[in-house]
Scaffold this active site. Structure first.
Site, PDB file in Angstrom:
ATOM      1  N   ARG A 226       1.692   5.902  -9.052  1.00  0.00           N
ATOM      2  CA  ARG A 226       2.560   4.734  -8.996  1.00  0.00           C
ATOM      3  C   ARG A 226       3.983   5.200  -8.706  1.00  0.00           C
ATOM      4  O   ARG A 226       4.459   6.190  -9.275  1.00  0.00           O
ATOM      5  CB  ARG A 226       2.519   3.955 -10.317  1.00  0.00           C
ATOM      6  N   HIS A 274       0.634   4.673   1.223  1.00  0.00           N
ATOM      7  CA  HIS A 274      -0.251   4.124   0.186  1.00  0.00           C
ATOM      8  C   HIS A 274      -1.703   4.078   0.673  1.00  0.00           C
ATOM      9  O   HIS A 274      -2.357   3.026   0.667  1.00  0.00           O
ATOM     10  CB  HIS A 274       0.215   2.731  -0.254  1.00  0.00           C
TER      11      HIS A 274
END
Length: 311
Positions: A226, A274
């Site tokens: 994250r 991502h």
């Protein structure tokens, strides 16, 4: 017949419509699956959810037995005060395999020093070999399903691997540390650090100026977990003073990463968009169907989120 609302965004619907239909049929479930918000929310039995979808207020969905997320991370929904229904996160073998491939690929890239061979405009003949994997210490912060799978894969390549989690975990054949003292120890020992923690109030900015000060000079940071786990300003300072030799980052506080962010232009930062462990529709659909079938049989759903811990 079960009414299932695909509230995971119209952009995802074309990828999921057929795999979900096939998975529900294979599970023996008679369902009415729709991506359209229901005229009467009280008729919905299950919700398939992803951030950016079509539901923010869960209060009218009084009949819903389970909200099944398509994401492993649930930080964008777990704090929703209107969500009183059970919430399950996505734990899928496809996610684990994708993460393992990203982590091992980039660990090997940095371990072998591949960048200096791939981009070598001055044609330097550097004959010095890298150390063997057994002489390289890899620390992994986060010993959930993805962290444990990555640790096992790196062990299989003969790296020395130590895991860390906030609370004590025991995994056979793997050194696992926990708590504040364990975190300081792993920060001091590791040659490379892989971040696979969830985003919670306790983990946000876990790599801050104090943490970087404990690290070996020349560290490599890999973050497919994250974006908020790292204090960006502290990382840039650690890159500037040589504490961190390179940072390979797959996740960011704002995504897509803004064009003017200093990470893009930094010579010792690699940005990946991502992609480390994206949900794949065919395998995720089978997990969704399995969990709904469990609830219909009166069994507890898999991978329920603990609201107090945030994951």
């Amino acid at each position: 017949m079960l009414n299932i609302w695909f509230a995971a965004g119209s952009h995802n619907w074309p990828d999921y419509a057929l795999p979900l239909d096939e998975a529900f049929r294979a599970a023996g479930l008679d369902v009415r699956l729709s991506a359209t918000p229901p005229a009467d929310p009280a008729t919905v039995d299950y919700i398939i959810y992803a951030p950016g979808g079509d539901v923010d207020d869960f209060a009218p969905l009084t009949r819903v037995k389970l909200v099944q997320s398509l994401w492993a991370g649930v930080e964008r929904i777990v704090g929703n005060a209107s969500l009183t229904q059970p919430l399950a996160r996505m734990v899928d073998q496809g996610l684990s395999e994708g993460m393992v491939e990203w982590v091992t690929g980039h660990v090997l890239r940095h371990h072998l020093g591949m960048d200096r061979h791939i981009v070598n405009p001055t044609h330097i003949w550097d004959h010095s070999p890298p150390p063997l994997a057994r002489d390289r210490h890899i620390g992994i912060l986060g010993m959930g399903a993805l962290g444990a799978a990555s640790a096992r894969a790196l062990q299989g390549l003969n790296f020395r691997v130590t895991g860390w989690s906030r609370t004590e975990k025991r995994l056979e054949g793997l050194t696992c540390l926990h708590g504040a003292e364990g975190l300081d120890r792993i920060l001091h020992q590791a040659d490379m650090l892989v971040l696979l923690l969830p985003k919670t109030p306790e983990t946000e900015n876990i790599l801050n100026a104090r943490a970087f000060a404990l690290m070996k000079r020349g560290m490599v940071i890999l973050n497919p977990g994250r974006g908020a786990l790292i204090d960006d300003a502290a990382l840039l300072s650690a890159l500037a003073d040589g504490t961190v030799a390179h940072a390979t980052l797959d996740v960011f506080r704002v995504e897509p990463l803004p064009a003017d962010h200093p990470f893009w232009a930094h010579p010792r930062v690699t940005v990946t968009p991502h992609i480390a462990a994206d949900t794949r529709a065919p395998s995720a659909a089978r997990i969704v169907a399995e969990n709904i079938a469990r609830v219909e049989r009166g069994e507890a759903p898999l991978h329920l989120v603990d609201r107090t811990r945030g994951y």
